[in-house]
Design a protein around this motif. Structure first.
Motif, PDB file in Angstrom:
ATOM      1  N   TYR A  82       3.812  -3.431  -2.718  1.00  0.00           N
ATOM      2  CA  TYR A  82       3.290  -4.484  -3.595  1.00  0.00           C
ATOM      3  C   TYR A  82       4.488  -5.242  -4.163  1.00  0.00           C
ATOM      4  O   TYR A  82       4.956  -4.950  -5.273  1.00  0.00           O
ATOM      5  N   PRO A  83       5.036  -6.203  -3.382  1.00  0.00           N
ATOM      6  CA  PRO A  83       6.260  -6.906  -3.775  1.00  0.00           C
ATOM      7  C   PRO A  83       6.246  -7.557  -5.157  1.00  0.00           C
ATOM      8  O   PRO A  83       7.305  -7.603  -5.793  1.00  0.00           O
ATOM      9  N   PRO A  84       5.105  -8.047  -5.684  1.00  0.00           N
ATOM     10  CA  PRO A  84       5.176  -8.643  -7.021  1.00  0.00           C
ATOM     11  C   PRO A  84       5.703  -7.691  -8.103  1.00  0.00           C
ATOM     12  O   PRO A  84       6.255  -8.144  -9.106  1.00  0.00           O
ATOM     13  N   ASN A  85       5.559  -6.389  -7.915  1.00  0.00           N
ATOM     14  CA  ASN A  85       6.048  -5.423  -8.916  1.00  0.00           C
ATOM     15  C   ASN A  85       7.555  -5.204  -8.829  1.00  0.00           C
ATOM     16  O   ASN A  85       8.141  -4.628  -9.752  1.00  0.00           O
ATOM     17  N   LYS A  86       8.195  -5.637  -7.742  1.00  0.00           N
ATOM     18  CA  LYS A  86       9.634  -5.404  -7.569  1.00  0.00           C
ATOM     19  C   LYS A  86      10.451  -5.989  -8.716  1.00  0.00           C
ATOM     20  O   LYS A  86      11.458  -5.432  -9.103  1.00  0.00           O
ATOM     21  N   ASP A  87      10.003  -7.121  -9.233  1.00  0.00           N
ATOM     22  CA  ASP A  87      10.764  -7.807 -10.279  1.00  0.00           C
ATOM     23  C   ASP A  87      10.361  -7.396 -11.690  1.00  0.00           C
ATOM     24  O   ASP A  87      10.875  -7.953 -12.660  1.00  0.00           O
ATOM     25  N   THR A  88       9.454  -6.452 -11.814  1.00  0.00           N
ATOM     26  CA  THR A  88       9.006  -6.011 -13.130  1.00  0.00           C
ATOM     27  C   THR A  88       9.543  -4.616 -13.394  1.00  0.00           C
ATOM     28  O   THR A  88       9.165  -3.652 -12.722  1.00  0.00           O
ATOM     29  N   ARG A  89      10.397  -4.525 -14.366  1.00  0.00           N
ATOM     30  CA  ARG A  89      11.013  -3.240 -14.688  1.00  0.00           C
ATOM     31  C   ARG A  89       9.944  -2.213 -15.100  1.00  0.00           C
ATOM     32  O   ARG A  89       9.041  -2.511 -15.867  1.00  0.00           O
ATOM     33  N   LEU A  91       7.684  -0.791 -13.215  1.00  0.00           N
ATOM     34  CA  LEU A  91       6.470  -0.726 -12.399  1.00  0.00           C
ATOM     35  C   LEU A  91       6.828  -0.356 -10.960  1.00  0.00           C
ATOM     36  O   LEU A  91       7.797  -0.876 -10.408  1.00  0.00           O
ATOM     37  N   PRO A  92       6.050   0.519 -10.367  1.00  0.00           N
ATOM     38  CA  PRO A  92       6.311   0.878  -8.973  1.00  0.00           C
ATOM     39  C   PRO A  92       5.861  -0.258  -8.050  1.00  0.00           C
ATOM     40  O   PRO A  92       4.951  -1.015  -8.378  1.00  0.00           O
ATOM     41  N   TRP A  93       6.505  -0.356  -6.918  1.00  0.00           N
ATOM     42  CA  TRP A  93       6.078  -1.351  -5.939  1.00  0.00           C
ATOM     43  C   TRP A  93       5.741  -0.713  -4.585  1.00  0.00           C
ATOM     44  O   TRP A  93       5.208  -1.361  -3.706  1.00  0.00           O
ATOM     45  N   LYS A  94       6.001   0.583  -4.469  1.00  0.00           N
ATOM     46  CA  LYS A  94       5.631   1.331  -3.263  1.00  0.00           C
ATOM     47  C   LYS A  94       4.595   2.377  -3.651  1.00  0.00           C
ATOM     48  O   LYS A  94       4.798   3.127  -4.598  1.00  0.00           O
ATOM     49  N   PHE A  95       3.511   2.407  -2.897  1.00  0.00           N
ATOM     50  CA  PHE A  95       2.430   3.343  -3.173  1.00  0.00           C
ATOM     51  C   PHE A  95       2.069   4.074  -1.886  1.00  0.00           C
ATOM     52  O   PHE A  95       2.066   3.487  -0.808  1.00  0.00           O
ATOM     53  N   TYR A  96       1.730   5.346  -2.024  1.00  0.00           N
ATOM     54  CA  TYR A  96       1.253   6.128  -0.892  1.00  0.00           C
ATOM     55  C   TYR A  96      -0.265   6.144  -0.929  1.00  0.00           C
ATOM     56  O   TYR A  96      -0.868   6.315  -1.990  1.00  0.00           O
ATOM     57  N   GLY A  97      -0.855   5.953   0.230  1.00  0.00           N
ATOM     58  CA  GLY A  97      -2.312   5.989   0.324  1.00  0.00           C
ATOM     59  C   GLY A  97      -2.732   6.364   1.731  1.00  0.00           C
ATOM     60  O   GLY A  97      -1.924   6.385   2.672  1.00  0.00           O
ATOM     61  N   PHE A  98      -4.001   6.651   1.876  1.00  0.00           N
ATOM     62  CA  PHE A  98      -4.534   7.080   3.160  1.00  0.00           C
ATOM     63  C   PHE A  98      -4.661   5.914   4.128  1.00  0.00           C
ATOM     64  O   PHE A  98      -4.931   4.787   3.737  1.00  0.00           O
ATOM     65  N   THR A  99      -4.471   6.225   5.388  1.00  0.00           N
ATOM     66  CA  THR A  99      -4.735   5.288   6.471  1.00  0.00           C
ATOM     67  C   THR A  99      -6.212   5.427   6.853  1.00  0.00           C
ATOM     68  O   THR A  99      -6.892   6.365   6.401  1.00  0.00           O
ATOM     69  N   GLU A 100      -6.686   4.543   7.704  1.00  0.00           N
ATOM     70  CA  GLU A 100      -8.048   4.699   8.220  1.00  0.00           C
ATOM     71  C   GLU A 100      -8.164   6.025   8.965  1.00  0.00           C
ATOM     72  O   GLU A 100      -9.148   6.749   8.797  1.00  0.00           O
ATOM     73  N   ALA A 137      -0.574   0.269 -12.941  1.00  0.00           N
ATOM     74  CA  ALA A 137       0.190  -0.845 -12.368  1.00  0.00           C
ATOM     75  C   ALA A 137      -0.628  -1.571 -11.303  1.00  0.00           C
ATOM     76  O   ALA A 137      -1.436  -0.953 -10.600  1.00  0.00           O
ATOM     77  N   PRO A 138      -0.414  -2.876 -11.191  1.00  0.00           N
ATOM     78  CA  PRO A 138      -1.058  -3.593 -10.076  1.00  0.00           C
ATOM     79  C   PRO A 138      -0.613  -2.983  -8.757  1.00  0.00           C
ATOM     80  O   PRO A 138       0.522  -2.500  -8.632  1.00  0.00           O
ATOM     81  N   ARG A 139      -1.502  -2.966  -7.805  1.00  0.00           N
ATOM     82  CA  ARG A 139      -1.201  -2.388  -6.505  1.00  0.00           C
ATOM     83  C   ARG A 139      -1.899  -3.196  -5.421  1.00  0.00           C
ATOM     84  O   ARG A 139      -2.803  -3.956  -5.715  1.00  0.00           O
ATOM     85  N   PRO A 140      -1.489  -3.015  -4.188  1.00  0.00           N
ATOM     86  CA  PRO A 140      -2.100  -3.779  -3.096  1.00  0.00           C
ATOM     87  C   PRO A 140      -3.513  -3.289  -2.805  1.00  0.00           C
ATOM     88  O   PRO A 140      -3.870  -2.159  -3.159  1.00  0.00           O
ATOM     89  N   PRO A 141      -4.302  -4.136  -2.181  1.00  0.00           N
ATOM     90  CA  PRO A 141      -5.647  -3.683  -1.801  1.00  0.00           C
ATOM     91  C   PRO A 141      -5.578  -2.716  -0.623  1.00  0.00           C
ATOM     92  O   PRO A 141      -4.677  -2.797   0.206  1.00  0.00           O
ATOM     93  N   LEU A 142      -6.505  -1.800  -0.615  1.00  0.00           N
ATOM     94  CA  LEU A 142      -6.636  -0.891   0.522  1.00  0.00           C
ATOM     95  C   LEU A 142      -7.405  -1.600   1.629  1.00  0.00           C
ATOM     96  O   LEU A 142      -8.232  -2.478   1.349  1.00  0.00           O
ATOM     97  N   PRO A 143      -7.188  -1.203   2.877  1.00  0.00           N
ATOM     98  CA  PRO A 143      -8.033  -1.748   3.953  1.00  0.00           C
ATOM     99  C   PRO A 143      -9.500  -1.418   3.668  1.00  0.00           C
ATOM    100  O   PRO A 143      -9.810  -0.357   3.104  1.00  0.00           O
ATOM    101  N   GLU A 144     -10.376  -2.308   4.028  1.00  0.00           N
ATOM    102  CA  GLU A 144     -11.812  -2.166   3.731  1.00  0.00           C
ATOM    103  C   GLU A 144     -12.372  -0.782   4.095  1.00  0.00           C
ATOM    104  O   GLU A 144     -13.024  -0.157   3.261  1.00  0.00           O
ATOM    105  N   PRO A 145     -12.134  -0.256   5.303  1.00  0.00           N
ATOM    106  CA  PRO A 145     -12.703   1.061   5.631  1.00  0.00           C
ATOM    107  C   PRO A 145     -12.209   2.184   4.698  1.00  0.00           C
ATOM    108  O   PRO A 145     -12.959   3.097   4.372  1.00  0.00           O
ATOM    109  N   VAL A 146     -10.956   2.108   4.274  1.00  0.00           N
ATOM    110  CA  VAL A 146     -10.416   3.128   3.374  1.00  0.00           C
ATOM    111  C   VAL A 146     -11.027   2.953   1.988  1.00  0.00           C
ATOM    112  O   VAL A 146     -11.435   3.923   1.345  1.00  0.00           O
TER     113      VAL A 146
END
Length: 157
Positions: A82-89, A91-100, A137-146
């Motif tokens: 989630y690159p927008p968090n890179k510039d915010t002290r 906040l994480p910008w890398k998140f672990y989540g499940f794949t499909e 923290a804001p995070r990226p959306p998950l793929p629809e199936p996940v």
């Protein structure tokens, strides 16, 4: 790291019992199992490395990182940036989540039945300010199936 099987992918595809055994071994290793449980309980099904480490206090950061890498290598998990968090002290910008694939495997092994309990445990666990900040923290959306598998509303992801 996960051990590399001497069997080729073709062998595993031809032998579903061997594939199932290997997946069960992958999922049941203590630290990997704890990582999976942590992600199952997370309200967004996406967690930073710091959040995961908080929920696995009896393992070193290095051990947790090695097992995260094994789950990524096995395509059960992926890293969602989630690159927008890179510039915010703070906040994480890398998140672990499940794949499909990971969501399908968890369904096949009945892990998804435990999601309500894992979420209740996660919600009731005390978290320091840093972990609360990571969790919200804001995070990226998950793929629809996940997202559908883990019943995550679009507004939450």
């Amino acid at each position: 790291m996960a051990e590399i099987s001497p069997h080729s992918n073709a062998d595993r595809e031809e032998n579903p019992l061997e594939r199932q055994r290997e997946l069960m071994e992958l999922l049941s290793q203590e630290t990997r199992h704890s990582i999976i449980q942590t992600l199952l309980g997370h309200p967004a099904a996406l967690a930073s490395a710091d959040e995961i480490n908080h929920f696995i206090p009896n393992k070193s950061r290095k051990t947790v990182q090695e097992q995260l890498e094994a789950l990524v290598e096995a395509e059960v998990l992926t890293i969602y940036d989630y690159p927008p968090n890179k510039d915010t002290r703070g906040l994480p910008w890398k998140f672990y989540g499940f794949t499909e694939r990971g969501a399908d495997i968890l369904g096949d092994f009945n892990y998804l039945k435990g999601v309500p309990i894992a979420r209740a445990v996660h919600q009731k666990t005390r978290k320091p300010k840093k972990i609360k900040r990571h969790e919200t923290a804001p995070r990226p959306p998950l793929p629809e199936p996940v997202r559908v598998t883990f019943r995550i509303d679009k507004k939450e992801a």
